[in-house]
Write an enzyme that holds these catalytic residues in place. Structure first.
Site, PDB file in Angstrom:
ATOM      1  N   VAL A 213       1.231   8.378  77.961  1.00  0.00           N
ATOM      2  CA  VAL A 213       2.053   7.184  78.143  1.00  0.00           C
ATOM      3  C   VAL A 213       1.811   6.251  76.968  1.00  0.00           C
ATOM      4  O   VAL A 213       0.656   5.950  76.630  1.00  0.00           O
ATOM      5  CB  VAL A 213       1.730   6.452  79.465  1.00  0.00           C
ATOM      6  CG1 VAL A 213       2.538   5.147  79.556  1.00  0.00           C
ATOM      7  CG2 VAL A 213       2.047   7.337  80.659  1.00  0.00           C
ATOM      8  N   ASP A 327       2.608  12.714  95.839  1.00  0.00           N
ATOM      9  CA  ASP A 327       1.431  12.577  94.971  1.00  0.00           C
ATOM     10  C   ASP A 327       1.035  11.105  94.867  1.00  0.00           C
ATOM     11  O   ASP A 327       0.738  10.597  93.789  1.00  0.00           O
ATOM     12  CB  ASP A 327       1.722  13.150  93.581  1.00  0.00           C
ATOM     13  CG  ASP A 327       0.443  13.376  92.771  1.00  0.00           C
ATOM     14  OD1 ASP A 327      -0.645  13.435  93.374  1.00  0.00           O
ATOM     15  OD2 ASP A 327       0.528  13.470  91.536  1.00  0.00           O
TER      16      ASP A 327
END
Length: 504
Positions: A213, A327
């Site tokens: 990221v 998740d």
């Protein structure tokens, strides 16, 4: 609901009719077009499609073709500093150039319609408008009647989610220009296709099994760029699919901007561009920050609100199916400047629509995080064909996230250091079998510090945690029940604070 379905059929049919008017008259319905782009879709400088196009976006030229289903979206785009020319003749986009006034007012040039086509189109638009108004009136009357029945028969796990106002100060100007209120589909398709060339990557802020990221800058603002590794290609496809097909704009869901595929150093990169939150993930935030009970409550409430929005199917003219995350964990939750949270990473999500009777589990080979897996996932007794089963696993993980937040909450001057769930029972990277033994065989739950029971807010949150951790999935709370309980607790907390101030 029947009127809404009828309206959808009318709209789709009308759109296909309009598209058919402009379809190529040749046998195969395709036309040869000049093709110049860096997407790898060109073959010897040409491509075949229903429509040829030439686009000019902020100085970048592109030629190619696309299917007629994108005709309305692309040929009539109103994006600032975009020139778009569409045509349907042999190599008709070869010598097209932008007009001299391209740096002034926005300019688009769709194919001209002959008069009969124009009248047919206008008639269809009038028909669609009339049908839309009738459908909306019938839908609102149905909703009102349905709401009254709920009030009479008691509290049910049904909610009318409010439309978010989208007032994030960092992205307000961008989304005022490009996105309609309540939309979850990011920027227009043509703009998304050029995002990678417009963003400057500034700093890597995270790495994981999915890739990296980065903080990037676009139009003078910070954005988050999630770059997927090639082995996690299916997660990129899944997130792109979900963000582009459902209405996910919500204060407690990570804001989507665009999805793009680009080439860097002779390799393909898959980008997902979202809002940037400088405080990072909840996991990172809890490492160095402690909370007051009121802040803990509002942080937990915001996560519950985001999960309710995911789990809830919205039946309207702009439908949203129900979504299970699969998740949910502190690393997949981001902290906003106002202390609330937003849920991210939908790469494993499951989609369900009761009104259309379908369940889409995707084809991602990746599994969730073992530490947060519910007992039925670990012992493989989960009903894979029942959507409620996936929602119940999210609730198990939600209780673990609440536990992580509560550990970092100060009560009576005491606060515990951050630790992941089951830190004292399994190693740092537990195996599937190790988690199965702890959760399924020994049926252990994370321990709760005694200090939590001495504060009304933390005591209530601890009770919610326990009801999220039942071994039997149907016995667990729903996300809506968690949200309602925390909302009432938040309201009572505000009232108590104001009463205390008035007494002083």
């Amino acid at each position: 609901m029947e009127s809404s379905s009828l309206l959808t059929v009318v709209l789709v049919g009308a759109f296909l009719w309009i598209s058919a008017i402009h379809a190529d008259s040749k046998d195969d319905g395709k036309v040869l077009c000049t093709c110049e782009n860096d997407k790898g879709t060109c073959v010897n400088g040409t491509c075949k499609g229903d429509i040829c196009f030439y686009s000019w976006v902020r100085g970048h030229e592109e030629r190619g073709c696309f299917s007629k289903v994108y005709y309305m979206e692309q040929c009539f785009s109103k994006v600032d500093r975009l020139f778009m020319h569409c045509c349907k003749e042999y190599l008709c986009n070869t010598f097209t150039t932008p007009p001299p006034n391209i740096n002034g007012d926005p300019t688009t040039t769709p194919p001209e319609l002959s008069r009969p086509e124009l009248w047919i189109t206008l008639s269809l638009l009038l028909l669609i408008t009339t049908a839309s108004m009738c459908g909306l009136v019938l839908f609102l009357r149905f909703r009102r009647a349905h709401g009254l029945r709920n009030d009479v028969h008691g509290d049910r796990d049904v909610t009318m989610l409010k439309v978010p106002d989208g007032d994030d100060p960092t992205y307000g100007d961008i989304f005022d220009e490009f996105c309609t209120s309540g939309s979850g589909t990011g920027l227009p398709y043509l703009v998304q296709r050029t995002m990678a060339r417009q963003i400057s990557l500034v700093q890597c802020v995270g790495k994981g099994r999915y890739g990296e990221v980065w903080r990037g800058t676009w139009m003078g603002e910070s954005v988050a760029v999630k770059i997927f590794s090639s082995r996690d290609e299916q997660s990129w496809f899944r997130e792109t699919e979900i963000y582009n097909t459902v209405q996910l704009r919500h204060d407690n869901i990570l804001g989507f901007i665009a999805s793009d595929m680009t080439s860097k150093n002779s390799s393909t990169q898959l980008w997902l561009v979202t809002h940037f939150h400088e405080l990072g993930s909840l996991y990172d935030f809890l490492q160095y920050s402690s909370l007051e009970p009121e802040s803990c409550l509002r942080m937990c409430l915001s996560v519950a609100c985001g999960l309710v929005h995911l789990h809830t199917e919205i039946v309207s003219s702009q439908e949203k199916p129900a979504i299970a995350h699969r998740d949910l964990k502190s690393r997949n939750i981001l902290v906003k400047r106002n202390g609330q949270c937003c849920i991210a990473d939908l790469g494993l999500a499951v989609i369900h629509s009761q009104s259309h009777d379908y369940l889409d589990v995707g084809n991602n080979p990746r599994v969730g995080t073992k530490r947060y897996m519910a007992p039925e996932v670990l012992d493989e007794t989960i009903r894979m064909d029942v959507f409620e089963s996936y929602k119940q696993t999210d609730i198990w993980a939600l209780g673990l996230v609440f536990w992580e937040i509560s550990r970092r909450t100060i009560v009576n001057g005491i606060v515990e250091e951050y630790c992941p769930p089951f830190f004292d029972m399994v190693p740092l990277d537990p195996s599937f079998e190790e988690m199965k033994k702890v959760v399924c065989v020994d049926q252990h739950k994370p321990s709760l510090h005694n200090r939590l029971h001495s504060h009304p807010i933390l005591s209530a949150i601890a009770k919610i945690m326990k009801e999220c951790w039942y071994q039997s999935p149907p016995a667990r709370l729903t996300a809506l029940r968690v949200r309602k309980t925390l909302s009432k607790l938040d309201h009572d907390s505000d009232f108590s604070t104001e009463k205390l101030k008035s007494d002083i």
